[in-house]
Design a protein around this motif. Structure first.
Motif, PDB file in Angstrom:
ATOM      1  N   VAL A 350     108.394  43.345  38.381  1.00 49.11           N
ATOM      2  CA  VAL A 350     108.879  44.602  37.797  1.00 49.11           C
ATOM      3  C   VAL A 350     110.380  44.465  37.549  1.00 49.11           C
ATOM      4  N   TRP A 365     105.079  40.465  44.916  1.00 50.19           N
ATOM      5  CA  TRP A 365     105.497  41.483  43.950  1.00 50.19           C
ATOM      6  C   TRP A 365     107.015  41.540  44.003  1.00 50.19           C
ATOM      7  N   ILE A 367     109.899  43.850  43.279  1.00 56.00           N
ATOM      8  CA  ILE A 367     110.102  45.287  43.065  1.00 56.00           C
ATOM      9  C   ILE A 367     111.490  45.676  43.556  1.00 56.00           C
ATOM     10  N   LYS A 370     113.762  43.021  44.876  1.00 54.09           N
ATOM     11  CA  LYS A 370     113.399  42.243  46.073  1.00 54.09           C
ATOM     12  C   LYS A 370     112.009  41.646  45.906  1.00 54.09           C
TER      13      LYS A 370
END
Lengths: 425, 84
Positions: A350, A365, A367, A370
């Motif tokens: 993201v 992930w 995000i 991080k």
């Protein structure tokens, strides 16, 4: 003579591309390394020797008797071929001949043995096969110029040459190109275009063959305002959407490509539907790159690019290297990937507005700036199943088991990186 | 090791407010992260990360994401701390 394509110890250096597939299924040019062997051999009934974790999925694809079937190698004349070898026309060793091995440095390209030499061959795993066969050889020859794929970026640097070889092959085996529809322009030699009869090229498409050939495979669709520079190829069932496809690009089957791509390989079933630039990169299956996702493939100081791998940074020796993106990874709109990025499988990135870290472990992930451990496995699988079902493909139990295995194998590294990133402010 | 539930609850609510941008008055033990507090999937990950950071623990992401409300999160983390 039984022919066997084997995977040597080099598969780990090719992560993330080889987490879910053997080395010989990697794409270079229009086709995979395996396809090139089958074409050169002129036969399909061959055997395969792969690492244990791939046996279930390869059994699904090829049948049980074709995978790690040591019985079919024992007491038979055999020719073993390294599946990481990007074979060129005329490279194959002759089927007849002495008990011999062909090597590139310390890596074995092929081994040929007579039936009497394999009578007591009894490997239990692929790792034992080649050392056991080498001991039975009377001679070894060195082929220092052979194209063995040692690192992920070797696929990128060899891709233009592989497309040109596949173009010659497709013209020789599939006949002349289908006719170009009205409104399609060719800049350069029209004989350097091969278009399948079932492909659709819309008006205002430009095929530029001045740098090399262009292949448009079956049932692919090239929408208006697409520019394709050779050497490049568009695989079966793929679509370009007003894209700028620059030289040295392979788009595998069932991909959707928009924006600008250059010297890159899209393995299959991946989407880069919108604007944004991907260069000198390898994108595995079921990847979705959000709108304006862009990667750098050249540093501002023009120095050699290092790729950050699970084993640390590796200097590629090349000034132009992009990203290596594992299967099922998704990026958000506006994701900016740094030069030489390594992104594992099933990641979710993201964007934060800045350039992402150069190493993202599998299943992580990214995000809020991080790297995190990511969402639960079942939720990730549901997402994969959804994206696959949209193309009529099922996620098999064997693939689920392999994904679980990779998740477990990569857990420690992911946790360490996530823990370190948690401390970042 | 015995862990004071009230102290865990206070810290859990603090983290929830920081990550989801809500007031502590809106956060009850029965509040569901998604239905009541409006957490999206990305914020669920951020919550797990923030809890790990706050309590210096490592949670299994599959188990952690099964936790749907604040009270269960408090008990989940308390149990984690007691077993550590």
């Amino acid at each position: 003579m039984n022919v066997c394509l084997f995977e040597d110890q080099g598969y780990e250096a090719l992560y993330p591309l080889t987490y879910l597939r053997p080395t010989f299924e990697l794409r270079c040019g229009l086709t995979t390394l395996e396809d090139k062997f089958l074409s050169e051999l002129g036969m399909e009934d061959i055997y395969y020797a792969v690492r244990d974790s791939l046996v279930p999925i390869m059994t699904e694809k090829k049948g049980k008797d074709r995978i790690n079937n040591w019985e079919e190698l024992r007491g038979k004349e055999i020719l073993l071929l390294n599946g990481g070898w990007l074979i060129q026309q005329g490279d194959l060793p002759s089927i007849e001949g002495a008990n011999e091995a062909g090597c590139k440095g310390d890596r074995v390209l092929w081994v040929r043995l007579s039936a009497d030499k394999t009578a007591d061959l009894n490997p239990q795993r692929v790792q034992e096969l080649i050392p056991a066969c080498l001991k039975r050889c009377e001679t070894q020859k060195d082929f220092p110029k052979a194209d063995l794929i040692l690192e992920p970026w070797d696929l990128i640097t060899n891709n233009p040459k592989a497309i040109e070889a596949d173009f010659r092959l497709i013209k020789a085996t599939q006949g002349e190109s289908g006719a170009l529809s009205e409104g399609v322009a060719v800049l350069g030699d029209p004989s350097q275009v091969w278009v399948a009869a079932s492909a659709e090229l819309q008006p205002f498409t430009l095929l530029d063959t001045r740098g090399g050939p262009v292949i448009i495979d079956e049932k692919s669709v090239v929408t208006s305002f697409t520019r394709i520079e050779g050497p490049s190829c568009l695989g079966r069932g793929s679509q370009t959407l007003g894209a700028k496809v620059r030289e040295g690009t392979s788009i595998g089957p069932f991909c959707r490509i928009g924006g600008e791509v250059e010297e890159s390989i899209f393995h299959a079933y991946s989407n880069k539907y919108h604007d944004g630039f991907i260069g000198h990169s390898y994108v595995c299956e079921w990847v979705n790159l959000g709108a304006l996702c862009t990667n750098s493939d050249l540093k501002n100081d023009y120095t050699s690019v290092s790729v950050y791998t699970p084993d640390g940074p590796k200097d590629t020796g090349s000034a132009k290297i992009g990203s290596f993106i594992g299967d099922h990874t998704k990026t958000s709109i506006g994701t900016l990937l740094n030069t030489g990025s390594w992104v594992g499988i099933m990641c979710n990135l993201v964007a934060t507005g800045g350039v992402l870290p150069k190493f993202i472990p599998s299943f992580a992930w990214y995000i809020g700036g991080k790297i995190t451990k990511g969402f639960g496995f079942e939720a990730m699988l549901d997402t994969c199943r959804t994206s696959m079902s949209r193309r009529g493909v099922d996620m098999t139990d064997s693939m689920v088991a392999l994904l679980q295995q990779v998740k477990e194998d990569t857990k420690q590294l992911r946790q360490e990186i996530a823990k370190k990133d948690r401390k970042k402010k | 090791m015995a862990v004071d539930r009230a102290e865990v609850a206070e810290r859990v609510i603090k983290v929830v407010c920081e990550v989801l941008g809500c007031s502590s008055n809106d956060v009850k033990e029965e509040s569901q992260f998604v239905a009541d507090l409006g957490a999206e999937s990305i914020q669920s990950i951020e919550l797990v990360t923030a809890f790990e950071d706050e309590f210096d623990i490592e949670m299994d992401e599959d188990a952690a994401l099964q936790v749907k409300d604040v009270g269960t999160a408090i008990d989940f983390i308390k149990k984690h701390l007691e077993e550590a």
